[in-house]
Design a protein around this motif. Sequence first.
Motif, PDB file in Angstrom:
ATOM      1  N   ARG A  14       0.840  -1.189   0.000  1.00  0.00           N
ATOM      2  CA  ARG A  14       0.000   0.000   0.000  1.00  0.00           C
ATOM      3  C   ARG A  14       0.879   1.244   0.000  1.00  0.00           C
ATOM      4  O   ARG A  14       1.938   1.254   0.613  1.00  0.00           O
ATOM      5  CB  ARG A  14      -0.893   0.017   1.238  1.00  0.00           C
ATOM      6  CG  ARG A  14      -1.907  -1.102   1.230  1.00  0.00           C
ATOM      7  CD  ARG A  14      -2.678  -1.195   2.517  1.00  0.00           C
ATOM      8  NE  ARG A  14      -3.338   0.052   2.853  1.00  0.00           N
ATOM      9  CZ  ARG A  14      -4.008   0.247   3.988  1.00  0.00           C
ATOM     10  NH1 ARG A  14      -4.095  -0.721   4.882  1.00  0.00           N
ATOM     11  NH2 ARG A  14      -4.578   1.393   4.240  1.00  0.00           N
ATOM     12  N   LYS A  17       3.030   7.456   3.215  1.00  0.00           N
ATOM     13  CA  LYS A  17       3.767   8.723   3.193  1.00  0.00           C
ATOM     14  C   LYS A  17       4.144   9.083   4.622  1.00  0.00           C
ATOM     15  O   LYS A  17       3.536   8.574   5.580  1.00  0.00           O
ATOM     16  CB  LYS A  17       2.932   9.831   2.553  1.00  0.00           C
ATOM     17  CG  LYS A  17       1.721  10.250   3.379  1.00  0.00           C
ATOM     18  CD  LYS A  17       1.003  11.412   2.738  1.00  0.00           C
ATOM     19  CE  LYS A  17      -0.145  11.872   3.656  1.00  0.00           C
ATOM     20  NZ  LYS A  17      -0.801  13.044   3.125  1.00  0.00           N
ATOM     21  N   CYS A  47      -1.319   6.343   5.741  1.00  0.00           N
ATOM     22  CA  CYS A  47      -1.815   5.944   4.421  1.00  0.00           C
ATOM     23  C   CYS A  47      -1.789   7.160   3.495  1.00  0.00           C
ATOM     24  O   CYS A  47      -2.194   8.260   3.879  1.00  0.00           O
ATOM     25  CB  CYS A  47      -3.223   5.393   4.551  1.00  0.00           C
ATOM     26  SG  CYS A  47      -3.924   4.821   2.995  1.00  0.00           S
ATOM     27  N   LYS A  48      -1.289   6.972   2.295  1.00  0.00           N
ATOM     28  CA  LYS A  48      -1.143   8.086   1.363  1.00  0.00           C
ATOM     29  C   LYS A  48      -2.488   8.614   0.884  1.00  0.00           C
ATOM     30  O   LYS A  48      -2.666   9.812   0.718  1.00  0.00           O
ATOM     31  CB  LYS A  48      -0.288   7.660   0.173  1.00  0.00           C
ATOM     32  CG  LYS A  48       0.128   8.793  -0.706  1.00  0.00           C
ATOM     33  CD  LYS A  48       1.148   8.357  -1.720  1.00  0.00           C
ATOM     34  CE  LYS A  48       1.671   9.546  -2.486  1.00  0.00           C
ATOM     35  NZ  LYS A  48       2.732   9.155  -3.399  1.00  0.00           N
ATOM     36  N   GLU A  49      -3.455   7.726   0.656  1.00  0.00           N
ATOM     37  CA  GLU A  49      -4.745   8.161   0.127  1.00  0.00           C
ATOM     38  C   GLU A  49      -5.597   8.855   1.180  1.00  0.00           C
ATOM     39  O   GLU A  49      -6.185   9.897   0.934  1.00  0.00           O
ATOM     40  CB  GLU A  49      -5.534   6.974  -0.439  1.00  0.00           C
ATOM     41  CG  GLU A  49      -4.991   6.414  -1.714  1.00  0.00           C
ATOM     42  CD  GLU A  49      -4.278   5.091  -1.489  1.00  0.00           C
ATOM     43  OE1 GLU A  49      -4.483   4.470  -0.439  1.00  0.00           O
ATOM     44  OE2 GLU A  49      -3.522   4.689  -2.377  1.00  0.00           O
ATOM     45  N   THR A  50      -5.672   8.274   2.370  1.00  0.00           N
ATOM     46  CA  THR A  50      -6.583   8.795   3.387  1.00  0.00           C
ATOM     47  C   THR A  50      -5.901   9.676   4.421  1.00  0.00           C
ATOM     48  O   THR A  50      -6.554  10.503   5.043  1.00  0.00           O
ATOM     49  CB  THR A  50      -7.268   7.632   4.134  1.00  0.00           C
ATOM     50  OG1 THR A  50      -6.286   6.860   4.811  1.00  0.00           O
ATOM     51  CG2 THR A  50      -8.051   6.762   3.175  1.00  0.00           C
TER      52      THR A  50
END
Length: 103
Positions: A14, A17, A47-50
Amino acid sequence: MKKTAGPALNQEKRPLKPCPHCHGAGFVQSMFYQLRCDNCEASGVVCKETGESLAMDDLVIQLRIRLNDRSQQLRSLRKQLAELRGGESGRGYGAGGSRYHGD
């Protein structure tokens, strides 16, 4: 479309960051001592997206995947370096391929 009825059998990497609050350190500096970062649960990554912290089980798996990738890269680089050194045809390490014998 694949039918699935349970969790994934293979864990996928996944995107992560560095934590924006602690800048990837896992700790924030208070006036006199360091405190655990509450945003990333002291892991330093989110998590990079959330932008949310990962559960401890997921975090361990993700870090293990990254460690295995880096270990594989290191092995391949060491192999390439050994191949380059093996191609020197027995020449020495000094200037012009000579070896210093201390004479």
